[in-house]
Design a protein around this motif. Structure first.
Motif, mmCIF file in Angstrom:
data_model
loop_
_atom_site.group_PDB
_atom_site.id
_atom_site.type_symbol
_atom_site.label_atom_id
_atom_site.label_comp_id
_atom_site.label_asym_id
_atom_site.label_seq_id
_atom_site.Cartn_x
_atom_site.Cartn_y
_atom_site.Cartn_z
ATOM 1 N N TRP A 125 77.700 123.681 2.127
ATOM 2 C CA TRP A 125 77.717 123.072 0.689
ATOM 3 C C TRP A 125 77.648 124.500 -0.272
ATOM 4 C CZ3 TRP A 125 73.675 121.384 3.521
ATOM 5 C CH2 TRP A 125 72.214 121.991 3.132
ATOM 6 N N ARG A 126 78.302 124.438 -1.404
ATOM 7 C CA ARG A 126 77.770 125.401 -2.419
ATOM 8 C C ARG A 126 77.936 124.430 -3.549
ATOM 9 N NH1 ARG A 126 77.915 130.658 -3.760
ATOM 10 N NH2 ARG A 126 78.173 131.356 -6.032
ATOM 11 N N VAL A 127 76.563 124.608 -4.299
ATOM 12 C CA VAL A 127 76.327 123.880 -5.370
ATOM 13 C C VAL A 127 75.826 124.576 -6.688
ATOM 14 C CG1 VAL A 127 74.833 121.900 -6.487
ATOM 15 C CG2 VAL A 127 75.633 121.834 -3.974
ATOM 16 N N GLU A 128 76.575 124.297 -7.799
ATOM 17 C CA GLU A 128 76.027 125.365 -8.761
ATOM 18 C C GLU A 128 76.304 124.690 -10.250
ATOM 19 O OE1 GLU A 128 78.487 129.009 -8.637
ATOM 20 O OE2 GLU A 128 79.990 127.992 -7.662
ATOM 21 N N TYR A 129 75.813 125.393 -11.267
ATOM 22 C CA TYR A 129 76.077 124.966 -12.635
ATOM 23 C C TYR A 129 77.544 125.787 -12.947
ATOM 24 C CZ TYR A 129 71.973 122.040 -13.573
ATOM 25 O OH TYR A 129 71.100 121.199 -13.548
ATOM 26 N N VAL A 130 78.421 124.955 -13.613
ATOM 27 C CA VAL A 130 79.643 125.692 -14.091
ATOM 28 C C VAL A 130 79.916 125.423 -15.584
ATOM 29 C CG1 VAL A 130 80.744 125.626 -11.581
ATOM 30 C CG2 VAL A 130 80.873 123.729 -13.372
ATOM 31 N N PRO A 131 80.529 126.277 -16.208
ATOM 32 C CA PRO A 131 80.758 126.211 -17.717
ATOM 33 C C PRO A 131 81.477 124.614 -17.971
ATOM 34 C CG PRO A 131 81.323 128.319 -17.099
ATOM 35 C CD PRO A 131 81.110 127.399 -15.756
ATOM 36 N N GLU A 132 82.489 124.252 -17.316
ATOM 37 C CA GLU A 132 83.201 123.104 -17.225
ATOM 38 C C GLU A 132 83.731 122.563 -16.008
ATOM 39 O OE1 GLU A 132 86.592 123.560 -19.882
ATOM 40 O OE2 GLU A 132 87.215 125.577 -18.704
ATOM 41 N N ALA A 133 83.903 121.425 -15.869
ATOM 42 C CA ALA A 133 84.455 120.800 -14.591
ATOM 43 C C ALA A 133 86.010 121.078 -14.409
ATOM 44 C CB ALA A 133 83.923 119.370 -14.403
ATOM 45 N N ILE A 134 86.352 121.804 -13.547
ATOM 46 C CA ILE A 134 87.724 122.164 -13.188
ATOM 47 C C ILE A 134 88.211 121.670 -11.746
ATOM 48 C CG2 ILE A 134 89.532 123.991 -13.069
ATOM 49 C CD1 ILE A 134 88.088 125.378 -15.168
ATOM 50 N N GLU A 135 89.400 120.581 -11.710
ATOM 51 C CA GLU A 135 89.754 120.205 -10.332
ATOM 52 C C GLU A 135 90.109 121.450 -9.615
ATOM 53 O OE1 GLU A 135 91.917 116.357 -8.369
ATOM 54 O OE2 GLU A 135 91.751 116.919 -10.689
ATOM 55 N N ASP A 136 89.797 121.510 -8.288
ATOM 56 C CA ASP A 136 89.972 122.757 -7.273
ATOM 57 C C ASP A 136 91.498 122.259 -6.820
ATOM 58 O OD1 ASP A 136 89.542 124.947 -5.925
ATOM 59 O OD2 ASP A 136 88.732 123.878 -4.275
ATOM 60 N N GLY A 137 92.267 123.414 -6.963
ATOM 61 C CA GLY A 137 93.791 123.082 -6.405
ATOM 62 C C GLY A 137 94.605 122.826 -7.603
ATOM 63 N N LYS A 138 94.394 121.971 -8.679
ATOM 64 C CA LYS A 138 95.045 121.806 -9.766
ATOM 65 C C LYS A 138 94.763 122.441 -11.136
ATOM 66 C CE LYS A 138 95.946 117.070 -8.128
ATOM 67 N NZ LYS A 138 95.940 115.655 -8.368
ATOM 68 N N GLY A 139 93.646 122.706 -11.243
ATOM 69 C CA GLY A 139 93.203 123.550 -12.333
ATOM 70 C C GLY A 139 92.998 122.591 -13.731
ATOM 71 N N ASP A 140 92.899 121.262 -13.278
ATOM 72 C CA ASP A 140 92.880 120.149 -14.646
ATOM 73 C C ASP A 140 91.356 120.339 -14.857
ATOM 74 O OD1 ASP A 140 95.441 119.511 -14.233
ATOM 75 O OD2 ASP A 140 94.993 117.984 -13.053
ATOM 76 N N VAL A 141 91.046 120.088 -16.332
ATOM 77 C CA VAL A 141 89.649 120.058 -16.873
ATOM 78 C C VAL A 141 89.310 118.572 -16.707
ATOM 79 C CG1 VAL A 141 88.100 120.025 -18.857
ATOM 80 C CG2 VAL A 141 90.103 121.970 -18.314
ATOM 81 N N ILE A 142 88.197 118.229 -15.868
ATOM 82 C CA ILE A 142 87.612 116.958 -15.584
ATOM 83 C C ILE A 142 86.484 116.615 -16.612
ATOM 84 C CG2 ILE A 142 86.798 115.194 -14.031
ATOM 85 C CD1 ILE A 142 89.322 116.505 -13.335
ATOM 86 N N ASP A 143 86.821 115.527 -17.422
ATOM 87 C CA ASP A 143 85.599 115.005 -18.245
ATOM 88 C C ASP A 143 84.373 114.354 -17.653
ATOM 89 O OD1 ASP A 143 84.441 114.524 -20.720
ATOM 90 O OD2 ASP A 143 85.378 112.501 -20.776
ATOM 91 N N VAL A 144 83.366 115.103 -17.734
ATOM 92 C CA VAL A 144 81.917 114.921 -17.165
ATOM 93 C C VAL A 144 81.052 114.733 -18.173
ATOM 94 C CG1 VAL A 144 80.160 115.437 -15.246
ATOM 95 C CG2 VAL A 144 82.610 115.929 -15.001
ATOM 96 N N ASP A 145 80.220 113.425 -18.286
ATOM 97 C CA ASP A 145 79.182 113.352 -19.223
ATOM 98 C C ASP A 145 77.886 113.976 -19.018
ATOM 99 O OD1 ASP A 145 80.769 111.301 -20.401
ATOM 100 O OD2 ASP A 145 79.645 109.726 -19.662
#
Length: 227
Positions: A125-145
């Motif tokens: 695994w690789r677990v880390e905080y990211v500035p925003e959720a971006i779907e791998d392979g597509k580049g779409d921004v995912i809405d996460v509460d």
């Protein structure tokens, strides 16, 4: 004479019945295996006291590391770090795993997210905080509460068609009202050997990650410093 003989026969018959019942009762207490179970009746074997050991992680709906549920002793639970640095681990060679279940639970001082997997090998695994959720392979921004976003990349993953394991089909996003730090979990797809998920957290808090076996699980715990 007749009455005396009849009483003697009655007493002999009663004694035979009592002896037979005692024999059956003794047989019912015989154990079938090391777990103290019996064949055809309740166990009469007293459970032996458990020995104290270092805390080990465990499974189930809450997957408690205290060893109170499904204590498989497969690994030691790491301490919570004093920081929020990324946490990484490598999968075994040839691992091919599919996420079959996702669970969230509140515990004293932290919230726990469990990713259960089926297939072969052990996950990385690789677990880390990211500035925003971006779907791998597509580049779409995912809405996460949440004010913090933990990205979870489980390596050693495979598509269900390759692993032969049915993928998770439960609620997605997954939310649990009773948690303190985890707002929701969003599971995405598999891309280039990684299963991607996002954990929305109440704030950017320290976390820890470890793996369990029987069944295979990746556990992510987010510390709650307000308790």
């Amino acid at each position: 004479m007749y009455g005396t003989a009849r009483r003697h026969r009655h007493a002999a018959f009663s004694a035979a019945v009592v002896a037979a019942l005692l024999t059956l009762t003794a047989c019912a207490g015989d154990t079938d295996g090391d777990d103290g179970t019996t064949s055809g009746g309740p166990s009469t074997v007293s459970p032996s006291p458990s020995t104290s050991a270092a805390p080990s992680p465990s499974a189930g709906a809450t997957d408690s590391p205290s060893g109170t549920t499904d204590d498989d002793g497969s690994t030691s639970v790491p301490p919570f770090p004093a920081n929020t640095d990324p946490d990484t681990a490598e999968p075994s060679a040839g691992a091919a795993l599919t996420v079959t279940d996702v669970r969230v639970g509140r515990h004293d001082g932290f919230d726990r997210v469990v990713f259960e997997l089926g297939g072969t090998g052990t996950p990385g695994w690789r677990v880390e905080y990211v500035p925003e959720a971006i779907e791998d392979g597509k580049g779409d921004v995912i809405d996460v509460d949440g004010d913090g976003t933990l990205q979870v990349m489980i390596s050693g993953s495979g598509y269900p068609m390759d692993t032969g394991v049915a993928e998770y089909a439960g609620p997605n996003p997954l939310r649990v009202a009773e948690t303190d730090e985890v707002e929701e979990v969003v599971l995405r797809g598999v891309f280039e050997g990684n299963t991607q998920a996002f954990i929305g957290t109440d704030e950017v808090s320290p976390f820890r990650v470890y793996a369990l076996t029987d069944p295979t699980r990746v556990v992510v715990e987010v510390r709650n410093d307000d308790t």
